[in-house]
Design a protein around this motif. Structure first.
Motif, short mmCIF file in Angstrom:
data_model
loop_
_atom_site.label_atom_id
_atom_site.label_comp_id
_atom_site.label_asym_id
_atom_site.label_seq_id
_atom_site.Cartn_x
_atom_site.Cartn_y
_atom_site.Cartn_z
N SER A 1 0.95 -1.00 -0.09
CA SER A 1 -0.15 0.03 0.10
C SER A 1 1.04 1.26 -0.02
O SER A 1 1.34 1.81 1.15
CB SER A 1 -1.04 -0.04 1.25
OG SER A 1 -0.20 0.01 2.54
N ALA A 2 1.22 1.81 -1.24
CA ALA A 2 1.94 3.06 -1.32
C ALA A 2 1.11 4.03 -1.27
O ALA A 2 0.98 5.06 -2.68
CB ALA A 2 2.93 2.79 -2.52
N GLU B 1 6.09 9.17 -0.99
CA GLU B 1 7.34 9.09 -0.64
C GLU B 1 7.49 7.30 -0.73
O GLU B 1 8.56 6.76 -0.47
CB GLU B 1 7.71 9.63 0.89
CG GLU B 1 6.73 9.29 1.88
CD GLU B 1 5.76 10.33 2.23
OE1 GLU B 1 4.94 10.19 2.92
OE2 GLU B 1 5.45 11.05 1.21
N GLU B 2 6.35 6.88 -0.21
CA GLU B 2 6.47 5.28 -0.09
C GLU B 2 6.64 4.72 -1.61
O GLU B 2 7.38 3.85 -1.71
CB GLU B 2 5.08 4.75 0.64
CG GLU B 2 5.23 5.20 2.13
CD GLU B 2 3.91 4.32 2.81
OE1 GLU B 2 3.28 3.61 2.05
OE2 GLU B 2 3.82 4.67 3.97
N ALA B 3 5.87 5.58 -2.55
CA ALA B 3 5.90 4.99 -3.77
C ALA B 3 7.38 5.27 -4.34
O ALA B 3 7.84 4.25 -5.01
CB ALA B 3 4.88 5.89 -4.76
N ALA B 4 8.00 6.17 -4.12
CA ALA B 4 9.40 6.46 -4.41
C ALA B 4 10.33 5.29 -3.63
O ALA B 4 11.47 5.06 -4.56
CB ALA B 4 9.62 7.89 -3.97
N LEU B 5 10.21 5.07 -2.57
CA LEU B 5 11.11 4.21 -1.91
C LEU B 5 10.87 2.98 -2.64
O LEU B 5 11.92 2.00 -3.05
CB LEU B 5 10.53 3.87 -0.41
CG LEU B 5 11.42 2.83 0.33
CD1 LEU B 5 12.89 3.20 0.14
CD2 LEU B 5 10.97 2.72 1.69
N ARG B 6 9.63 2.42 -2.82
CA ARG B 6 9.18 1.20 -3.61
C ARG B 6 10.09 1.26 -5.02
O ARG B 6 10.71 0.30 -5.37
CB ARG B 6 7.97 0.94 -3.91
CG ARG B 6 7.56 -0.38 -4.82
CD ARG B 6 5.93 -0.45 -4.90
NE ARG B 6 5.25 -0.92 -3.74
CZ ARG B 6 5.55 -2.31 -3.12
NH1 ARG B 6 6.34 -3.27 -3.76
NH2 ARG B 6 5.20 -2.88 -2.00
N CYS C 1 13.26 6.21 11.06
CA CYS C 1 14.07 6.87 10.25
C CYS C 1 13.25 7.46 9.20
O CYS C 1 12.36 6.85 8.72
CB CYS C 1 15.16 6.28 9.53
SG CYS C 1 16.51 5.36 10.52
N THR C 2 13.62 8.98 8.80
CA THR C 2 12.69 9.31 7.79
C THR C 2 13.22 9.00 6.61
O THR C 2 14.45 8.66 6.10
CB THR C 2 12.70 10.94 7.89
OG1 THR C 2 14.23 11.21 7.85
CG2 THR C 2 12.36 11.48 9.09
N ARG C 3 12.03 8.84 5.63
CA ARG C 3 12.41 8.37 4.50
C ARG C 3 12.71 9.65 3.45
O ARG C 3 11.98 10.67 3.30
CB ARG C 3 11.45 7.71 3.67
CG ARG C 3 11.24 6.35 4.70
CD ARG C 3 9.98 5.47 4.04
NE ARG C 3 9.81 4.34 5.03
CZ ARG C 3 8.83 3.71 4.94
NH1 ARG C 3 7.83 3.77 4.15
NH2 ARG C 3 8.82 2.72 5.87
#
Length: 60
Positions: free
Chosen positions: A14-15, A19-24, A58-60
């Protein structure tokens, strides 16, 4: 011969946040460079690092 299956277990599916989508996307791009045992070990190292970061907020 073993067939390797791509894994999405490193980053939650679930992005909903950009920022979660960028990490993925970064994880997938990084792992795409490797094959075989190198890919398996790199995934393991990356999973350990991301878990460490998550446990310490930690911040992403």
């Amino acid at each position: 011969m073993t067939t390797l299956q791509p894994s999405t277990a490193l980053v939650p599916l679930s992005a909903s946040h950009p920022e979660e989508a960028a990490l993925r996307q970064a994880v997938v791009a990084h792992l795409a460079r490797y094959t075989g045992q190198t890919r398996i070990h790199t995934e393991s190292d990356l999973r350990a690092f991301l878990t460490w970061c998550d446990q310490r907020a930690c911040t992403r």
